[in-house]
Design an enzyme around this catalytic site. Structure first.
Site, short mmCIF file in Angstrom:
data_model
loop_
_atom_site.label_atom_id
_atom_site.label_comp_id
_atom_site.label_asym_id
_atom_site.label_seq_id
_atom_site.Cartn_x
_atom_site.Cartn_y
_atom_site.Cartn_z
N LYS A 176 0.84 -1.21 0.00
CA LYS A 176 0.00 0.00 0.00
C LYS A 176 0.87 1.25 0.00
O LYS A 176 1.64 1.48 0.93
CB LYS A 176 -0.90 0.04 1.24
CG LYS A 176 -1.94 1.15 1.12
CD LYS A 176 -2.43 1.67 2.45
CE LYS A 176 -1.55 2.73 3.06
NZ LYS A 176 -1.61 4.05 2.41
N GLY A 229 8.17 4.68 6.95
CA GLY A 229 7.36 5.87 7.21
C GLY A 229 7.83 6.55 8.48
O GLY A 229 8.98 6.38 8.91
N SER A 230 6.93 7.28 9.11
CA SER A 230 7.33 8.08 10.28
C SER A 230 7.50 7.19 11.52
O SER A 230 6.91 6.11 11.62
CB SER A 230 6.27 9.14 10.55
OG SER A 230 5.04 8.52 10.87
N THR A 231 8.28 7.70 12.46
CA THR A 231 8.54 6.96 13.69
C THR A 231 7.26 6.76 14.50
O THR A 231 7.04 5.67 15.05
CB THR A 231 9.62 7.70 14.51
OG1 THR A 231 10.82 7.71 13.72
CG2 THR A 231 9.88 7.03 15.84
N ILE A 233 4.05 6.43 13.51
CA ILE A 233 3.19 5.36 12.97
C ILE A 233 3.90 4.01 13.10
O ILE A 233 3.27 3.00 13.44
CB ILE A 233 2.84 5.63 11.49
CG1 ILE A 233 2.22 7.01 11.31
CG2 ILE A 233 1.96 4.53 10.93
CD1 ILE A 233 0.77 7.14 11.49
N GLY A 234 5.20 4.01 12.84
CA GLY A 234 5.96 2.76 12.94
C GLY A 234 5.88 2.16 14.33
O GLY A 234 5.72 0.95 14.51
N GLU A 251 11.54 0.99 8.79
CA GLU A 251 12.48 2.01 8.29
C GLU A 251 11.83 3.36 8.58
O GLU A 251 10.84 3.71 7.94
CB GLU A 251 12.71 1.84 6.78
CG GLU A 251 13.26 0.49 6.37
CD GLU A 251 14.71 0.31 6.78
OE1 GLU A 251 15.40 1.31 7.03
OE2 GLU A 251 15.15 -0.85 6.85
N CYS A 285 14.53 10.65 4.06
CA CYS A 285 14.69 10.18 5.44
C CYS A 285 16.10 10.37 5.96
O CYS A 285 16.31 10.67 7.12
CB CYS A 285 14.30 8.71 5.53
SG CYS A 285 15.18 7.69 4.35
N GLU A 386 12.48 16.06 13.09
CA GLU A 386 12.63 15.85 11.64
C GLU A 386 11.74 16.88 10.92
O GLU A 386 10.54 16.91 11.13
CB GLU A 386 12.18 14.43 11.28
CG GLU A 386 12.37 14.12 9.81
CD GLU A 386 11.92 12.70 9.44
OE1 GLU A 386 10.87 12.25 9.93
OE2 GLU A 386 12.62 12.06 8.65
#
Ligand code: NAD
Length: 490
Positions: A176, A229-231, A233-234, A251, A285, A386
């Protein structure tokens, strides 16, 4: 090849069963390119089922030589269609065409060819046995269906890494892309059809991250999720995976330093750091966002770097001379500009840029100037968070310990670069900086063969390289009784 806006499930292009769609805009004009489908929970289940069936019927049983042939064919299809793919990526993401063609699409083709070859290297080993009559060996088996979720900044390239490495190991996939830039990932449906890869091996769905994350983590067919993706959401996704004992490769974000020593070659350093900061408008990133410069060269570096930043050609992304295009979305431009305002409010010195471009051809898009701050302190948000845009901060340092302390003063640990002509200092810094990748006199170079992953809040596990494929396998140990008369217990 044509732009696709449907879901690619089981080798077919279909509309979402919910009928919901989302706008895809060109960030250079904010005009609508097309509308993509928002997959319903039922559509996601169908995509997972198609991948499961393709795994069981064909891909999971296929010998590696044959898998390799298919992955090479996808690489060839990317090369044949490189111009079209690059233009779609540029229109969707806003990145300069020169980058889409020479970085994103070229590296994606190389990634498929590399992992096609690696198919033949995914193997176990014979283990020492305490009995001559017992053979013990390991095999690397595919996991099954891998769920992949990717961001909007390098969609085609990141998708190629996830797809090629998982498929090389014998897995099938549901992937996705992000809602802001889904078009190049959908092109994989076309490429896989052109390469005659069996239907269901790759399925591409578009829709919300939350629904996809839920479908992936709750599905018993998916035992491995790979997320970029972002930290924030990860971290959440990882929580759901661990409670269900699913594998999860992450990642995530970064705040990478470029550490500039007084003995560097200044001209080469300016060019290299410029690429580190502004590649893909800084929406990268591993972008060099904190420039930590030794006192002996600080003034000369600042003067040259600011002049070079001002000279960057911001322009329409389809033009070949453009080096920096628009940011992905008006909302993201707002976020980045809020960081610029916070830098000013917290007392940093704005050396150049800091403005949204609104004149002439820039009027309708999300363009801003390359921006540099100095006099930045460790408490400031622009040092800690970031920004994900064309904004660099510069600080002064004295000696190796100070360089190391500043470089490591972040909860991220994705990458770092060291700019020096002194080999001893270079290797000392490489060992003392906490980051998954360290470059010497380079920044933003990522190869399909080089494992890539973050320390600390930048991720978990690594992708790419042989290691990236092994992460998409599980290991089985096999013991074989070769006792001439069988094994007697008593
Ligand atoms: P994001 O985390 O907002 O979104 C990434 C993906 O996650 C999107 O597809 C999104 O739809 C999906 N998502 C959203 N909510 C979700 C949920 N609850 N569960 C599962 N998935 C969900 O990130 P972004 O804004 O698209 O991308 C920028 C971020 O990605 C930056 O932090 C950047 O550093 C990071 N990034 C990291 C790497 C790397 O290799 N380390 C590479 C590129 C980008």
């Amino acid at each position: 090849m044509q732009i696709r806006n449907q879901l690619f499930i089981g080798g077919q292009w279909i509309n979402s069963s919910s009928g919901d769609t989302a706008k895809v805009i060109n960030p250079a004009t904010n005009e609508v390119i097309t509308r993509t489908q928002m997959a319903s929970p039922g559509d996601l289940q169908n995509a997972i089922k198609a991948a499961e069936s393709a795994f069981e019927r064909v891909w999971g049983r296929m010998n590696p030589f044959e898998r390799s042939k298919y992955l090479h064919r996808v690489g060839d299809a990317i090369e044949r269609n490189q111009k079209f793919i690059a233009e779609v990526e540029t229109d969707d993401v806003g990145k300069p065409i020169i980058e889409s063609l020479n970085v994103d699409v070229a590296s994606a083709a190389a990634t498929f060819h590399y992992f096609a070859d690696i198919c033949l290297e995914v193997m176990g080993e014979v283990k020492p046995s305490p009995f001559n009559e017992v053979l013990d060996y390991t095999v690397r088996e595919p996991i099954g269906v891998v769920g992949a979720i990717i961001p909007w900044n390098f969609p085609f390239l990141i998708a190629s890494r996830k797809i090629a490495s998982a498929l090389a190991a014998g897995n099938t996939m549901v992937i996705k892309p992000a809602t802001w830039a889904p078009l190049s990932t959908l092109l994989f449906g076309e490429l896989f059809t052109e390469a005659e890869v069996p239907p269901g091996v790759l399925n591409v769905v578009t829709g919300t991250g939350a629904a996809t994350g839920q479908a992936f983590t709750e599905s018993s067919a998916i035992e491995e999720i790979t997320f970029t993706g972002s930290t924030d959401i990860g971290r959440r996704l990882y929580g759901s995976c661990t409670s269900r004992l699913k594998g999860c490769t992450l990642e995530l974000g970064g705040k990478s330093p470029a550490v500039v020593l007084a003995d560097c070659n200044l001209e080469e350093t300016i060019d290299g750091v410029l690429f580190g900061v502004y590649l893909n408008q800084g929406e990268c990133c591993c972008a060099a966002t904190r420039l930590i410069v030794e006192a002996g060269i600080y003034d000369a570096f600042v003067e040259r770097f600011v002049a070079a930043s001002k000279a960057i050609k911001v322009g329409m992304p389809r033009e070949e001379t453009t080096r920096m295009g628009p940011l992905i979305h008006p909302d993201h431009l707002k976020t980045v500009m809020n960081y610029v305002e916070s830098g000013k409010a917290e007392g940093a010195k704005l050396l150049c840029g800091g403005k949204v471009l609104t004149e002439g051809e820039f009027a309708k898009g999300n363009f801003m100037e390359p921006t540099v701050f100095s006099e930045v302190t460790p408490a400031m948000k622009i040092w800690r968070e970031e920004i994900f845009g064309p904004v660099a901060v510069i600080t002064k340092a004295s000696g190796i310990d100070d360089l190391v302390q500043q470089a490591n003063d972040t909860h991220y640990g994705l990458a770092a670069s060291v700019w020096t002509t002194n080999l001893r200092a270079a290797h000392t810094l490489a060992s003392r900086i906490h980051a998954g990748t360290v470059w010497f006199n380079l920044h933003n170079f990522v190869f399909p063969s080089a494992p890539y992953g973050g320390y600390k809040a930048s991720g978990l596990g690594s992708e790419l390289g042989k290691e990236g494929v092994l992460a998409m396998t599980r290991m089985k140990n096999v013991m074989v009784n070769m006792f001439p008369n069988g094994f007697k217990w008593y």
